[in-house]
Design a protein around this motif. Structure first.
Motif, PDB file in Angstrom:
ATOM      1  N   UNK A   1      89.964  96.547  25.654  1.00 31.70           N
ATOM      2  CA  UNK A   1      90.656  95.333  26.069  1.00 31.70           C
ATOM      3  C   UNK A   1      90.177  94.120  25.274  1.00 31.70           C
ATOM      4  N   UNK A   2      88.871  94.051  25.043  1.00 33.90           N
ATOM      5  CA  UNK A   2      88.305  92.887  24.354  1.00 33.90           C
ATOM      6  C   UNK A   2      88.693  92.820  22.886  1.00 33.90           C
ATOM      7  N   UNK A   3      89.106  93.947  22.325  1.00 33.08           N
ATOM      8  CA  UNK A   3      89.502  93.966  20.914  1.00 33.08           C
ATOM      9  C   UNK A   3      91.017  94.025  20.752  1.00 33.08           C
ATOM     10  N   UNK A   4      91.755  93.805  21.848  1.00 33.02           N
ATOM     11  CA  UNK A   4      93.217  93.791  21.778  1.00 33.02           C
ATOM     12  C   UNK A   4      93.686  92.602  20.945  1.00 33.02           C
ATOM     13  N   UNK A   5      94.933  92.685  20.481  1.00 36.67           N
ATOM     14  CA  UNK A   5      95.503  91.596  19.690  1.00 36.67           C
ATOM     15  C   UNK A   5      95.453  90.298  20.493  1.00 36.67           C
ATOM     16  N   UNK A   6      94.950  89.257  19.870  1.00 37.08           N
ATOM     17  CA  UNK A   6      94.747  87.994  20.576  1.00 37.08           C
ATOM     18  C   UNK A   6      96.024  87.162  20.635  1.00 37.08           C
ATOM     19  N   UNK A   7      96.281  86.590  21.806  1.00 37.05           N
ATOM     20  CA  UNK A   7      97.311  85.564  21.938  1.00 37.05           C
ATOM     21  C   UNK A   7      96.657  84.208  22.202  1.00 37.05           C
ATOM     22  N   UNK A   8      95.378  84.268  22.577  1.00 38.57           N
ATOM     23  CA  UNK A   8      94.608  83.054  22.815  1.00 38.57           C
ATOM     24  C   UNK A   8      93.378  83.126  21.930  1.00 38.57           C
ATOM     25  N   UNK A   9      93.390  82.323  20.870  1.00 39.47           N
ATOM     26  CA  UNK A   9      92.344  82.406  19.864  1.00 39.47           C
ATOM     27  C   UNK A   9      91.085  81.652  20.292  1.00 39.47           C
ATOM     28  N   UNK A  10      89.997  81.973  19.630  1.00 39.12           N
ATOM     29  CA  UNK A  10      88.726  81.341  19.950  1.00 39.12           C
ATOM     30  C   UNK A  10      88.561  79.950  19.374  1.00 39.12           C
ATOM     31  N   UNK A  11      89.572  79.444  18.709  1.00 42.62           N
ATOM     32  CA  UNK A  11      89.469  78.133  18.061  1.00 42.62           C
ATOM     33  C   UNK A  11      89.753  77.009  19.048  1.00 42.62           C
ATOM     34  N   UNK A  12      88.896  76.901  20.055  1.00 44.16           N
ATOM     35  CA  UNK A  12      89.054  75.844  21.048  1.00 44.16           C
ATOM     36  C   UNK A  12      87.710  75.150  21.250  1.00 44.16           C
ATOM     37  N   UNK A  13      87.720  74.077  22.042  1.00 39.31           N
ATOM     38  CA  UNK A  13      86.489  73.333  22.270  1.00 39.31           C
ATOM     39  C   UNK A  13      86.140  73.289  23.756  1.00 39.31           C
ATOM     40  N   UNK A  14      86.528  74.329  24.496  1.00 49.00           N
ATOM     41  CA  UNK A  14      86.082  74.443  25.877  1.00 49.00           C
ATOM     42  C   UNK A  14      84.560  74.541  25.908  1.00 49.00           C
ATOM     43  N   UNK A  15      83.957  74.083  26.983  1.00 46.04           N
ATOM     44  CA  UNK A  15      82.497  74.116  27.087  1.00 46.04           C
ATOM     45  C   UNK A  15      81.972  75.544  26.922  1.00 46.04           C
TER      46      UNK A  15
END
Length: 318
Positions: free
Chosen positions: A13-27
């Motif tokens: 599940x963790x390596x599934x195709x991303x629709x929400x990328x890690x390029x954010x600035x959440x804490x």
């Protein structure tokens, strides 16, 4: 029916195709990103997503950058639900008129909002969308506070929490009101499916999200989203905080089908005291002063009574 992903284990599940990328600035440690990734990656269907003003929106769409690899819209604080309901209605109308070819796959429609946008500012908009029966899923990222605007209390903030607008001090123990029962309120709308989820129980969450995608009509998901900034635990303790929430039964995991049928989906093998949950979060540290201990005792009694109620209602099947 939705085009569900087959999810066998967390690694897959963790390596599934991303629709929400890690390029954010959440804490660092923010549970929002865990929840959103699970929702978006639970299906292979095309998605149309809206987001209310809040932590999620301001930290994932800083122009000209975005974390969203799907159709996404933001309008205002209160109207993520009506924005996505408008898109859902437009899709129906354009298909009826033949302007969207019949063989074009049906997308799924999802709205995200924090507890401020859900319990408070946007509630009348959400209620209207559910009353009209729009076919969409609303996900509340419930961190029990207006975290994006300075840590003010919301009607999701639990009794005894210290916030900037309900601070604890010499004359107050913080928030005076009990948390609003949003899941029962949304079930009372006659929603075909409402559920409570937490990121530490990822299998339970994915199962409920996929059921939500398979359900026709308005679906409501209340997701416990531990906030490292306002709950004041360390960024690497998000899952530990979530475990304490579910295992103390402060945040029980259950679902309600067609407004009546209640199913408990997680029963802790070892129920932990509410005081352990509170002690983990410095926003409650003042409750351990002798003059405030009665708040902890009252909270434990309330959690016990609520758990008993949920079990009785499940047994009654009404």
């Amino acid at each position: 029916m939705s085009n569900q992903k087959e999810i066998k284990n967390l690694k897959t599940f963790s390596t599934a195709a991303e629709r929400f990328e890690g390029s954010h600035v959440l804490c660092p440690g923010c549970a929002h990103s865990i929840i959103v990734r699970e929702v978006l990656n639970a299906t292979n269907d095309n998605l149309v997503v809206s987001a209310a003003t809040g932590c999620l929106e301001v930290c994932t769409a800083i122009y000209p950058h975005t974390s969203w690899d799907c159709s996404w819209i933001h309008i205002g604080f209160e109207n993520a639900s009506t924005a996505i309901a408008g898109a859902e209605t437009m899709n129906k109308v354009l298909r009826k008129k033949g302007r969207i070819p019949a063989d074009t796959p049906q997308p799924k429609f999802v709205a995200f909002g924090g507890d401020g946008a859900t319990y408070d500012i946007g509630f009348q908009f959400i209620s209207g969308c559910f009353e009209r029966g729009h076919d969409f899923m609303y996900v509340c990222l419930d961190n029990e506070v207006y975290a994006n605007t300075g840590g003010q209390r919301s009607s999701s903030t639990p009794i005894g929490a210290s916030t900037t607008t309900a601070p604890a001090g010499t004359v107050s123990y913080g928030e005076k009101k009990n948390k609003k029962d949003i899941l029962s309120i949304m079930a009372a709308h006659g929603s075909p499916y409402v559920a409570q989820v937490a990121p530490n129980k990822w299998k339970d969450m994915v199962k409920k999200i996929q059921r939500g995608f398979d359900t026709e009509g308005p679906v409501f998901i209340n997701a416990m989203s531990a906030c490292t900034t306002e709950w004041r635990f360390k960024p690497d303790q998000t899952i530990e905080a979530s475990d304490l929430a579910t295992d103390s039964l402060v945040f029980p995991l259950y679902e309600i089908i067609d407004g009546t049928e209640l199913n408990i989906t997680y029963r802790p093998k070892n129920i932990v005291p509410v005081r352990d949950y509170l002690a983990f979060q410095p926003r409650f540290k003042h409750l351990f002063a002798p003059e405030n201990e009665h708040i902890i005792e009252e909270w434990q009694k309330r959690v016990d009574a609520r758990w008993e109620y949920l079990q009785r209602r499940e047994e009654a099947r009404v």
